[in-house]
Design an enzyme around this catalytic site. Structure first.
Site, PDB file in Angstrom:
ATOM      1  N   ASP A 184       6.785  76.012  44.156  1.00  0.00           N
ATOM      2  CA  ASP A 184       5.415  75.523  44.125  1.00  0.00           C
ATOM      3  C   ASP A 184       4.723  75.970  45.413  1.00  0.00           C
ATOM      4  OD1 ASP A 184       3.156  73.844  43.396  1.00  0.00           O
ATOM      5  OD2 ASP A 184       3.861  72.486  44.950  1.00  0.00           O
ATOM      6  N   ASP A 192       6.881  69.438  45.051  1.00  0.00           N
ATOM      7  CA  ASP A 192       6.657  68.141  45.688  1.00  0.00           C
ATOM      8  C   ASP A 192       5.820  67.192  44.851  1.00  0.00           C
ATOM      9  OD1 ASP A 192       4.268  69.542  45.874  1.00  0.00           O
ATOM     10  OD2 ASP A 192       3.744  68.685  47.824  1.00  0.00           O
ATOM     11  N   ASP A 221       5.433  69.126  39.230  1.00  0.00           N
ATOM     12  CA  ASP A 221       6.652  69.923  39.410  1.00  0.00           C
ATOM     13  C   ASP A 221       7.878  69.266  38.781  1.00  0.00           C
ATOM     14  OD1 ASP A 221       5.275  71.823  41.059  1.00  0.00           O
ATOM     15  OD2 ASP A 221       5.391  70.381  42.698  1.00  0.00           O
TER      16      ASP A 221
END
Length: 933
Positions: free
Chosen positions: A335, A601, A605
């Site tokens: 990410d 985070d 995700d």
């Protein structure tokens, strides 16, 4: 002027649901309507699926290795061999407990997602604005959203104030944890606000469109709940176990048939029942010999020691088998927002105008404004205490970089040498903030403005150079703000100072981490919910290629799945993704055979973190991400991932070396005892066999702290190579064992009878003890070879490992020399004891040469020849096609490079020739001048 445009994720509303959303804003639903819709849509919560702890514990008694242990345990009970029964039962229970307490995966992801929802909401019901539990909301409810609220359900903004007034304003919403966007987004009438996002500015009524599992965050929860795949490590252990089960079952079937039908010579006259009992005893020996008793325990302990080592580096391992899988990860999907970047806007390199610039003369005095001039003017026009991300970033930059602001005694809005007489805050109509300031040193007043670039350019009368700078910022995904000040006494004529650029910057260690990943053979792909241009700019700053594709490329109906996988494989990342996209990227790469790691985070995700072979939640992550992940980083940034990869690869080498040793030992056991039982009726007492398995595996536990070589490429089990090498080593070990048997039996005349059955016979039990010592020591010393792919002396083992392995064999030697009747060991004397151990030491060195040659000559082509399957044949064919293509491409590159160098040579030659002619011409002119003079 170009602007970076926010692309909203579309969320389709079915017509039947749309019909329920036209609720009167200031009246809301009635209690009856709420009850009907609750019955239809359910509560606004994420359903839970709890696993029964008892059933989970019992599941650790399943699997090939467990089945072998259970068969042996049952047979020991049938023959009332309670010592062996107790040992085997203890091993079963210990392995199950280790699996339950050490490897149990945290199943709290759904709870964490549930906890991100708001608990209470303000809602219009029955004509009154009341506070209700958020889980009672239904589609069609009218809810009030204001500063600081966690949005309780997906809803559509109505453009109406809380008390019914029409509003043209917008809500500023932070949905970074949901979508990965680095900036809060502005949403007005008709836009969708997602459950669990946070309102940062404004207030407005909204109508609930979706609740519970149907919301944006609910779909993420659903993806998590359906991801229940068997781990890669468990598949490997099951494959090894299945192999051992098959060869053991075949051996047992042959022994049973042989003993039932033909019997051994001395049992020809025995009753059928006795012969069956004898056969079952032999089956018990084979079963115990085949069981890698310590395999699950040693694997778990090795990983637990590794987890402890990683914990000291602030890497928390939640699922032990993730350590082994991390060693094999070849693609790391990361990410962007909050993982590769800081998730906070920061001041970037600005555009600075020259002092005295005008619409027609950008050069002005030729003296540029400084960065401090730009930030100080911005600070004048900043609202004290504003929570807006952009205002906070500018004020922070000014306070850190402007000298007079850094030297202040206190950090309020007081500015030494200046006085802010008037401040006009930002409003959606003017799109700028303004401050009237007095320079206390001169008494002169001036105005500064800060706002949307197009507005500031218009206020200074036009500025093509500044516009070009803003367009460059926009193309790179940077947020721009213009800054200007008045230069006349009437404070009406503005001069451009410059353009501020803002970006969520990469973490300081991200570029280095990506570079280290590449050195370790791991490809890094950026998966972000942010805009494509922002993704490209961040990728460029991290040293990655800029092939960041829009997420729509994952939904191209014109491509088949293989083409989509090729696209995922070749690109450097995707932008504008939603949780389903991240999940699909991981899934597609796994279908190609890659082991995929995923870092993140946010809530968005969480599904991909759980789907990945190794999910890694970074520092500061949401509860949802932390719970879905296998590994949690406590230190900021990704640098600790490198520590994790290196540690996991060391652990992988230890586990693979043990697996190779243990499988080779098992094959050796089975081959030797299968032939000895069938041909000679010879076997060892079960107690000695269990002693070999337990004692040797107990000593091998220290492999968890052994020195290990770290591979520079992702590790693979290569089961074809592992099984073949194990079989070759096991076969050679069997040959060595038979050599000892024949020499002792025929050369020295030792009988094959056991001491228990023939206590009066002179040499009864000696042959069994000799074979016990040989079978205990020779395969065990082989672990010094299997711990490395190269020669055993290339990397010395730790002293603890040497002492543990050597210590068990010295114990076995002394037990054999002096004999211990309680363990069925007969004294064999110093000659045989020392001689057998010395021969075992020499033999492992010879076997080491065989191992190295097999590993060096091994290839995937050889795997396909030895273990042909349809999938392997297709993979080999694809590899050959790619290999041929790569050969052609490289050949063409060589030709192109030669042509390029030839062209460069010709160009250089022409330049040299032209230079030479000019020199001669100059020399001729000089000679003429001299002659004239």
């Amino acid at each position: 002027m170009e602007e970076a445009i926010h692309v909203e994720v579309a969320d389709d509303i079915p017509p039947e649901l749309e019909a329920l959303l036209h609720t009167e804003p200031l009246h809301g639903l009635t209690d009856t309507e709420v009850a009907e819709r609750t019955a239809q849509f359910g509560l606004n919560e994420i359903p839970e699926n709890k696993t029964n702890p008892l059933l989970k514990f019992l599941s650790y008694f399943l699997g090939p290795i467990s089945y072998l242990l259970e068969i042996a345990c049952i047979l020991s009970g049938v023959f009332e061999d309670w010592i062996d029964f107790g040992i085997l039962l203890a091993v079963l229970i210990i392995n199950a407990c280790i699996g339950f307490f050490e490897e149990a995966r945290a199943e709290s992801a759904l709870d964490a997602l549930k906890n991100t929802l708001a608990l209470k909401s303000r809602c219009w019901r029955n004509g009154k604005l009341v506070e209700v539990d958020s889980n009672t909301l239904v589609p069609g409810d009218i809810i009030a959203l204001r500063l600081g609220d966690i949005i309780p359900a997906d809803c559509r903004l109505l453009g109406v104030g809380v008390t019914g007034e029409i509003s043209e304003g917008t809500l500023q919403i932070d949905q970074s944890a949901l979508t990965g966007e680095s900036l809060p987004v502005q949403k007005g009438k008709g836009a969708t606000a997602y459950s669990s996002a946070i309102v940062k500015q404004g207030q407005m009524l909204a109508v609930v469109t979706k609740t519970g599992i149907n919301t944006y965050i609910g779909r993420a929860a659903n993806l998590i709940s359906i991801t229940t795949e068997e781990g890669h490590f468990q598949k490997i252990i099951n494959s090894i176990g299945n192999f051992l089960v098959i060869i053991t079952c075949v051996s047992m079937a042959v022994v049973l048939f042989f003993v039932r039908t033909w019997a051994v010579p001395e049992d020809k006259n025995a009753a059928l029942g006795e012969r069956v009992k004898s056969a079952l005893l032999e089956v018990l020996v084979l079963t115990i010999a085949a069981i890698p008793v310590g395999l699950p325990t040693i694997m778990s302990v090795t990983m637990a020691v590794g987890a402890s080592q990683l914990a000291k580096k602030e890497v928390i391992v939640k699922r032990l088998t993730a350590i082994e899988e991390l060693a094999s990860v070849s693609i790391l999907c990361s990410d962007k927002t909050g993982t590769l970047t800081l998730n906070q806007l920061s001041f970037d390199v600005p555009y600075l105008s020259n002092k005295g610039n005008t619409t027609d003369d950008f050069h002005g005095t030729g003296v540029p404004y400084t960065e401090q001039d730009l930030l100080l003017a911005s600070f004048f026009a900043s609202e004290p205490g504003a929570q807006d991300a952009i205002e906070s970033a500018i004020r922070k930059a000014a306070q850190n970089r402007v000298t007079i602001l850094k030297e202040r005694a206190n950090q309020d809005h007081h500015i030494p040498g200046y006085k802010v007489n008037n401040f006009i805050p930002f409003n959606p109509t003017s799109k700028y903030t303004e401050a009237t300031v007095t320079d206390l040193a001169t008494g002169k007043q001036f105005r500064t403005i800060k706002g949307a670039p197009q507005v500031i350019v218009r206020m200074v009368g036009g500025h093509d150079e500044a516009t070009a700078a803003v367009n460059d910022f926009a193309r790179r995904g940077l947020r721009a703000l213009g800054v200007a000040r008045t230069i006349d006494d009437a404070m009406t004529k503005f001069e451009m100072i410059g353009m501020i650029s803002l970006l969520d910057p990469p973490r300081p260690d991200s570029a280095h981490t990506i570079d280290e990943c590449h050195k370790l053979g791991i490809s890094v792909k950026m998966i972000t919910g942010d805009q494509q241009i922002i993704g490209k700019e961040v990728a460029h700053r991290l040293g990655m290629n800029r092939t960041i594709l829009d997420a729509s490329k994952l939904m191209d109906a014109s491509l088949d799945e293989e083409a989509l996988i090729d696209r995922c494989e070749k690109c450097d990342g995707f932008a504008q993704v939603i949780p389903e996209h991240k999940y699909k990227v991981v899934e597609l790469l796994q279908k190609r055979g890659y082991l995929v790691g995923m870092t993140g985070d946010g809530v968005n995700d969480a599904p991909a973190l759980k789907k990945a072979n190794v999910g890694i939640a970074v520092e500061g992550c949401t509860d949802a991400a932390r719970s879905a992940a296998d590994i949690v980083l406590l230190a900021a940034g990704l640098s600790t991932i490198i520590d994790g990869v290196k540690t996991s690869r060391a652990i992988f080498q230890r586990m693979r070396s043990y697996a190779l040793y243990r499988i080779a030992s098992t094959i050796h056991f089975l081959l030797f005892f299968f032939i000895s039982i069938c041909a000679y009726g010879f076997s060892l007492p079960p107690r000695l066999i269990i002693l070999i398995a337990v004692l040797n595996d107990a000593a091998t536990l220290v492999i968890s702290v052994d020195n290990a070589q770290i591979s520079q490429r992702p590790d693979k089990w290569r089961l074809g190579q592992l099984i073949t090498l194990s079989f070759v080593l096991g076969f050679l070990l069997m040959v060595i064992s038979w050599a000892h048997f024949f020499i002792a039996h025929y050369g020295f005349g030792y009988t094959q009878h056991s001491y228990d059955n023939y206590p009066d016979e002179a040499n009864a039990g000696v042959l069994q003890t000799i074979m016990y010592l040989q079978i205990s020591s020779c395969p065990h010393f082989v672990i010094f070879s299997t711990r490395l792919p190269g020669y055993f002396y290339e990397n010395m083992p730790s002293w603890i490992f040497i002492l543990a392995v050597a210590g068990t064999q010295v114990f076995a030697m002394f037990m054999s020399i002096f004999g211990i009747r309680a363990l069925d060991a007969t004294a064999i004397g110093w000659g045989w004891g020392v001689g057998v151990l010395a021969i075992s030491t020499v033999m492992f060195m010879l076997l080491d040469i065989v191992k190295v040659q097999i590993i060096r000559k091994w290839s995937f082509d050889l795997t396909v020849k030895l273990y042909p399957t349809k999938a392997r044949k297709a993979e080999l064919e694809a590899r050959l096609v790619k290999r041929a293509l790569l050969t052609r491409v490289n050949a063409n590159i060589v030709k192109a490079r030669k042509t390029y160098y030839m062209v460069l040579g010709v160009v250089a030659w022409k330049k040299a020739l032209a230079h030479s002619k000019k020199g001669k011409l100059y020399a001729g002119n000089s000679d003429s001048t001299v002659a004239i003079n």
